[in-house]
Design a protein around this motif. Structure first.
Motif, PDB file in Angstrom:
ATOM      1  N   GLY A 161      10.478   0.859  -0.354  1.00 26.49           N
ATOM      2  CA  GLY A 161      10.492   2.473  -0.957  1.00 26.49           C
ATOM      3  C   GLY A 161       9.432   2.179  -2.585  1.00 26.49           C
ATOM      4  O   GLY A 161       8.941   3.934  -2.890  1.00 26.49           O
ATOM      5  N   PHE A 162       9.827   2.430  -3.570  1.00 28.44           N
ATOM      6  CA  PHE A 162       8.575   2.632  -4.904  1.00 28.44           C
ATOM      7  C   PHE A 162       7.359   3.127  -4.608  1.00 28.44           C
ATOM      8  O   PHE A 162       6.905   3.678  -4.162  1.00 28.44           O
ATOM      9  N   VAL A 163       6.618   2.018  -3.540  1.00 28.97           N
ATOM     10  CA  VAL A 163       4.880   2.297  -3.007  1.00 28.97           C
ATOM     11  C   VAL A 163       5.041   3.417  -2.322  1.00 28.97           C
ATOM     12  O   VAL A 163       3.743   4.010  -2.095  1.00 28.97           O
TER      13      VAL A 163
ATOM     14  N   GLY B 177       6.165 -22.591   7.205  1.00 27.38           N
ATOM     15  CA  GLY B 177       5.290 -24.222   6.376  1.00 27.38           C
ATOM     16  C   GLY B 177       4.029 -23.699   5.569  1.00 27.38           C
ATOM     17  O   GLY B 177       2.925 -24.376   5.338  1.00 27.38           O
ATOM     18  N   HIS B 178       4.150 -22.300   5.010  1.00 30.23           N
ATOM     19  CA  HIS B 178       2.155 -22.505   4.657  1.00 30.23           C
ATOM     20  C   HIS B 178       2.476 -21.192   3.732  1.00 30.23           C
ATOM     21  O   HIS B 178       1.791 -21.212   2.318  1.00 30.23           O
ATOM     22  N   GLY B 179       3.661 -19.929   3.857  1.00 36.12           N
ATOM     23  CA  GLY B 179       4.162 -19.219   2.264  1.00 36.12           C
ATOM     24  C   GLY B 179       3.847 -18.146   3.057  1.00 36.12           C
ATOM     25  O   GLY B 179       3.447 -17.350   3.744  1.00 36.12           O
ATOM     26  N   THR B 180       3.983 -16.978   2.431  1.00 35.97           N
ATOM     27  CA  THR B 180       3.747 -16.043   2.551  1.00 35.97           C
ATOM     28  C   THR B 180       2.770 -14.738   1.177  1.00 35.97           C
ATOM     29  O   THR B 180       3.592 -15.173  -0.127  1.00 35.97           O
ATOM     30  N   SER B 181       2.212 -13.764   1.278  1.00 38.22           N
ATOM     31  CA  SER B 181       1.856 -12.710   0.465  1.00 38.22           C
ATOM     32  C   SER B 181       1.947 -11.444   0.575  1.00 38.22           C
ATOM     33  O   SER B 181       1.976 -11.216   1.884  1.00 38.22           O
ATOM     34  N   VAL B 182       2.686 -10.718  -0.533  1.00 43.49           N
ATOM     35  CA  VAL B 182       2.863  -9.779  -0.371  1.00 43.49           C
ATOM     36  C   VAL B 182       1.528  -8.801  -1.013  1.00 43.49           C
ATOM     37  O   VAL B 182       1.589  -8.995  -2.414  1.00 43.49           O
ATOM     38  N   LYS B 183       0.762  -7.687  -0.662  1.00 41.59           N
ATOM     39  CA  LYS B 183       0.171  -7.499  -1.051  1.00 41.59           C
ATOM     40  C   LYS B 183       0.735  -5.333  -1.202  1.00 41.59           C
ATOM     41  O   LYS B 183       0.963  -4.694  -0.290  1.00 41.59           O
ATOM     42  N   LEU B 184       0.217  -4.824  -2.462  1.00 45.52           N
ATOM     43  CA  LEU B 184       1.117  -3.515  -2.544  1.00 45.52           C
ATOM     44  C   LEU B 184      -0.639  -2.806  -2.857  1.00 45.52           C
ATOM     45  O   LEU B 184      -1.127  -3.358  -4.058  1.00 45.52           O
ATOM     46  N   TYR B 185      -0.697  -1.355  -2.200  1.00 49.46           N
ATOM     47  CA  TYR B 185      -2.186  -1.143  -2.478  1.00 49.46           C
ATOM     48  C   TYR B 185      -1.798   0.272  -3.238  1.00 49.46           C
ATOM     49  O   TYR B 185      -0.814   1.408  -2.430  1.00 49.46           O
ATOM     50  N   LEU B 186      -1.242   0.554  -4.092  1.00 50.70           N
ATOM     51  CA  LEU B 186      -1.624   1.113  -5.390  1.00 50.70           C
ATOM     52  C   LEU B 186      -2.714   2.438  -5.635  1.00 50.70           C
ATOM     53  O   LEU B 186      -3.687   1.888  -6.015  1.00 50.70           O
TER      54      LEU B 186
ATOM     55  N   TYR C 236      -7.697   2.462  -4.481  1.00 53.42           N
ATOM     56  CA  TYR C 236      -6.854   1.894  -3.609  1.00 53.42           C
ATOM     57  C   TYR C 236      -6.842   0.327  -4.931  1.00 53.42           C
ATOM     58  O   TYR C 236      -7.854  -0.264  -5.025  1.00 53.42           O
ATOM     59  N   VAL C 237      -5.911  -0.202  -6.083  1.00 53.80           N
ATOM     60  CA  VAL C 237      -6.075  -1.624  -6.491  1.00 53.80           C
ATOM     61  C   VAL C 237      -5.043  -2.053  -5.972  1.00 53.80           C
ATOM     62  O   VAL C 237      -3.409  -1.745  -5.844  1.00 53.80           O
ATOM     63  N   MET C 238      -5.245  -3.442  -5.946  1.00 56.05           N
ATOM     64  CA  MET C 238      -4.262  -4.127  -4.871  1.00 56.05           C
ATOM     65  C   MET C 238      -4.046  -4.748  -5.668  1.00 56.05           C
ATOM     66  O   MET C 238      -4.272  -5.974  -6.552  1.00 56.05           O
ATOM     67  N   ILE C 239      -2.544  -5.451  -5.979  1.00 60.08           N
ATOM     68  CA  ILE C 239      -1.666  -5.807  -6.499  1.00 60.08           C
ATOM     69  C   ILE C 239      -1.061  -6.728  -5.153  1.00 60.08           C
ATOM     70  O   ILE C 239      -0.027  -6.732  -4.228  1.00 60.08           O
ATOM     71  N   ALA C 240      -1.571  -8.212  -5.397  1.00 59.10           N
ATOM     72  CA  ALA C 240      -0.989  -9.404  -3.979  1.00 59.10           C
ATOM     73  C   ALA C 240       0.086 -10.446  -4.878  1.00 59.10           C
ATOM     74  O   ALA C 240      -0.496 -11.409  -5.822  1.00 59.10           O
ATOM     75  N   VAL C 241       0.884 -10.425  -4.378  1.00 56.43           N
ATOM     76  CA  VAL C 241       2.366 -11.747  -4.435  1.00 56.43           C
ATOM     77  C   VAL C 241       2.292 -12.617  -3.893  1.00 56.43           C
ATOM     78  O   VAL C 241       2.860 -12.769  -2.683  1.00 56.43           O
ATOM     79  N   SER C 242       1.735 -14.098  -3.401  1.00 56.87           N
ATOM     80  CA  SER C 242       1.525 -14.723  -2.520  1.00 56.87           C
ATOM     81  C   SER C 242       2.349 -16.222  -2.963  1.00 56.87           C
ATOM     82  O   SER C 242       2.162 -16.740  -4.550  1.00 56.87           O
ATOM     83  N   ASP C 243       2.838 -17.053  -2.657  1.00 53.81           N
ATOM     84  CA  ASP C 243       3.852 -17.818  -2.910  1.00 53.81           C
ATOM     85  C   ASP C 243       3.345 -19.035  -1.715  1.00 53.81           C
ATOM     86  O   ASP C 243       2.543 -18.873  -0.694  1.00 53.81           O
ATOM     87  N   THR C 244       4.140 -20.744  -1.922  1.00 50.16           N
ATOM     88  CA  THR C 244       3.435 -21.991  -1.126  1.00 50.16           C
ATOM     89  C   THR C 244       4.553 -22.432  -0.502  1.00 50.16           C
ATOM     90  O   THR C 244       4.425 -22.884  -0.472  1.00 50.16           O
ATOM     91  N   GLY C 245       5.915 -20.797   0.111  1.00 50.52           N
ATOM     92  CA  GLY C 245       6.987 -21.510   0.164  1.00 50.52           C
ATOM     93  C   GLY C 245       7.082 -21.305   2.001  1.00 50.52           C
ATOM     94  O   GLY C 245       6.365 -21.891   2.803  1.00 50.52           O
ATOM     95  N   ASP C 246       8.587 -21.383   2.180  1.00 45.16           N
ATOM     96  CA  ASP C 246       8.660 -21.776   3.557  1.00 45.16           C
ATOM     97  C   ASP C 246       8.519 -20.771   4.892  1.00 45.16           C
ATOM     98  O   ASP C 246       7.990 -20.664   5.683  1.00 45.16           O
ATOM     99  N   GLY C 247       7.775 -19.791   4.013  1.00 44.99           N
ATOM    100  CA  GLY C 247       7.538 -18.102   5.126  1.00 44.99           C
ATOM    101  C   GLY C 247       8.549 -17.943   5.587  1.00 44.99           C
ATOM    102  O   GLY C 247       9.523 -18.031   5.761  1.00 44.99           O
ATOM    103  N   ILE C 248       7.675 -16.700   6.946  1.00 45.40           N
ATOM    104  CA  ILE C 248       8.844 -16.058   7.081  1.00 45.40           C
ATOM    105  C   ILE C 248       8.767 -15.973   8.781  1.00 45.40           C
ATOM    106  O   ILE C 248       7.550 -15.470   9.407  1.00 45.40           O
ATOM    107  N   PRO C 249       9.411 -16.459   9.667  1.00 45.15           N
ATOM    108  CA  PRO C 249       8.955 -16.249  11.228  1.00 45.15           C
ATOM    109  C   PRO C 249       8.705 -14.713  11.411  1.00 45.15           C
ATOM    110  O   PRO C 249       8.531 -14.150  10.743  1.00 45.15           O
ATOM    111  N   ASN C 250       7.687 -14.941  12.664  1.00 46.20           N
ATOM    112  CA  ASN C 250       6.926 -12.992  13.513  1.00 46.20           C
ATOM    113  C   ASN C 250       8.552 -12.629  13.668  1.00 46.20           C
ATOM    114  O   ASN C 250       8.101 -11.003  13.468  1.00 46.20           O
TER     115      ASN C 250
END
Length: 532
Positions: free
Chosen positions: A362-364, A378-387, A319-333
């Motif tokens: 849906g697209f992925v 408190g540290h951020g979120t990372s969304v990884k797309l495996y194409l 796969y080709v991985m595309i990751a979009v990461s931020d240093t924002g508020d994060g999401i509760p588990n």
């Protein structure tokens, strides 16, 4: 007191008796000294974990003194050193008292020491306990894996059910929007000299456009949008997306790119991938209200059998991985499992529709890829797309069809319109007639085939994909072409389902006009279909 004599005199100085005594005493003394040495050495080497250390040491001294008395017995055969022998025996007698006492005191404890058989049984019991513990740990691990798999399956089934529901809603809504969009165009032309009415038509047109965008996201989530995947350079696409994002995100957000120099091309619809990256970036921006860093990363990865076993929807491979990461508020588990559901959002009211991540999901999935989200408050979120990686030469970009003039120039050409929704059918007939074509209309496949078997000239079949009566638009077109081989076909749909889309892509050679559409799009696709 008589003078002491050598002990040999008692043996009548017989050599055989003297040497028998001497040799025997020497051998006994050697055994005593060896025993004392072994005991002392044993205590010295094992003193930290050895029980009865004092008893062992006293006993070693006692045995050594016993050996000394044996040597003195040899000596007194020829030399009357009985005083020394007496003193030695007296010392031995003194030592024998604590040795005897220590042995008697230690006896109860010695008796309860485990025997060799008891130790063997204890060792066997320990091995059995270890085996049972390992089996229990393995069972717990299998249970956790099974629980994770079942959770993934349940989540996938829930998302599939939501997708089917949203896809059906999008289909009906797109039929309504098709009529609204088209009639607003006609109305706008009619009132263009009346500014106050133009403003009203613009408002309606804007609302219709928002509705069309909403259904587009719903179709993306339900994996029913027609994709056109091709070999795509993900690095170039990410660079272009970053260029678009810089003015949108603002100066308070830093954009960093970490692109793998050997990143393989992905088999993906590039326009939809760009939209997905933009959606993820906008979500990241909203999570960094006070500024931060947005990181765009690409990398070649391999998802192996082990990873696939923990994620049931994943196919092992490259796969080709595309990751979009931020240093924002994060999401509760407790919210991570819901973030891909449509209309779910953690943003404040009025600040998010909850469709961005669902569209990306849906697209992925429709592209045979995999998506994973990681977040820490408190540290951020990372969304990884495996194409999926492209394995060969992909399709080339198709040139856009000509859109030139169309009104009043096609009076001899006839178009059969098949649409089950009366409002849409009436609107489409009016529009195509306005373009200058002759029109025939039918509400289902049976009525359409009856017209095709008739004498009327038909140059193009313009049919909805979803039709009542058990025959869809694709099946109708196949039968119609059998009866009229020269017939051209153009499809339209607000919900393509599986009739035109297979393995996440639009079938080759198929022309599709998605609903809702503008009159200019309708005219362009009609000309493209007739010229194909």
């Amino acid at each position: 007191m008589s003078k002491l004599t050598e002990h040999g005199a008692c043996l009548l100085w017989k050599p055989e008796l003297i040497w028998l005594n001497a040799v025997s005493d020497a051998m006994v003394a050697t055994a005593f000294f060896a025993t004392a040495f072994v005991l002392a050495y044993f205590v010295w080497r094992r003193h930290r974990e050895l029980m009865f250390r004092g008893v062992f040491l006293i006993f070693a001294i006692f045995v050594a003194v016993c050996g000394v008395t044996r040597l003195l017995s040899i000596y007194t055969l020829w030399v009357p050193a009985y005083e020394i022998e007496a003193l030695t025996k007296a010392f031995l007698a003194l030592i024998s008292v604590p040795v005897t006492a220590a042995l008697l005191l230690a006896l109860p404890r010695i008796l309860v020491l485990p025997t060799r058989i008891q130790l063997a049984n204890a060792y066997a019991a320990l091995e059995e306990e270890v085996r049972q513990r390992r089996e229990a740990e393995a069972m717990v691990k299998r249970f956790e894996e099974k629980e994770a798999t079942e959770s993934n399956v349940q989540q996938a089934q829930k998302m599939e059910a939501i997708g089917q529901l949203t896809g059906g809603v999008a289909h009906d809504f797109n039929n309504i929007l098709t009529v609204i969009t088209g009639t607003i165009e006609i109305l706008s032309d009619a009132v263009k000299d009346r500014p106050h009415l133009v403003q009203i038509t613009n408002l309606i047109s804007g609302a219709a456009a928002r509705g069309a965008d909403l259904t587009k996201h719903l179709l993306a989530f339900s994996r029913r949008q027609p994709l056109q995947p091709r070999n795509t350079d993900v690095n170039a696409l990410v660079i272009d997306a970053a260029r678009l994002l810089r003015p949108t995100l603002g100066e308070h957000i830093e954009i960093e790119s970490m692109l793998a120099h050997d990143s393989a091309p992905a088999l993906i619809d590039p326009s939809q991938l760009t939209t997905a990256i933009l959606n993820l970036a906008l979500n990241a921006r909203d999570a960094m209200s006070n500024g931060g860093k947005l990181t765009l990363e690409t990398k070649n990865v391999v998802l192996d059998e082990t990873y696939a076993s923990l994620n049931s929807e994943v196919r092992p491979g490259n796969y080709v991985m595309i990751a979009v990461s931020d240093t924002g508020d994060g999401i509760p588990n407790n919210l991570l499992e819901k973030v891909f559901e449509p209309f779910f959002t953690t943003k404040e009211a009025g600040k998010g529709s909850g469709l961005g991540l669902s569209m990306v999901y849906g697209f992925v999935k429709q592209s045979n890829g995999h998506i994973k989200i990681y977040s820490e408050q408190g540290h951020g979120t990372s969304v990884k797309l495996y194409l999926p990686q492209a394995t060969g030469g992909g399709p080339e970009e198709e040139p856009a069809g000509e859109t030139g003039g169309y009104a009043g120039e096609h009076g001899e050409q006839s178009i059969l319109i098949v649409e089950d929704d009366p409002l849409v059918r009436e609107y489409v007939v009016a529009q195509i007639t306005r373009f200058g074509f002759r029109t025939l209309a039918a509400g289902n496949a049976a009525a359409a085939l009856a017209l095709i078997d008739g004498p009327e000239r038909i140059d193009l079949l313009f049919t909805d994909v979803m039709l009542p009566g058990g025959v869809n638009g694709r099946q109708l077109a196949t039968e119609a072409v059998k009866r009229r081989p020269e017939l051209k076909v153009l499809y339209t749909s607000g919900y393509a389902e599986n009739a035109l889309i297979h393995h996440g892509r639009l079938d080759a050679g198929v022309l599709l006009l998605p609903k809702p559409y503008l009159s200019a799009d309708l005219a362009r696709m009609l000309l493209t279909a007739l010229a194909s």
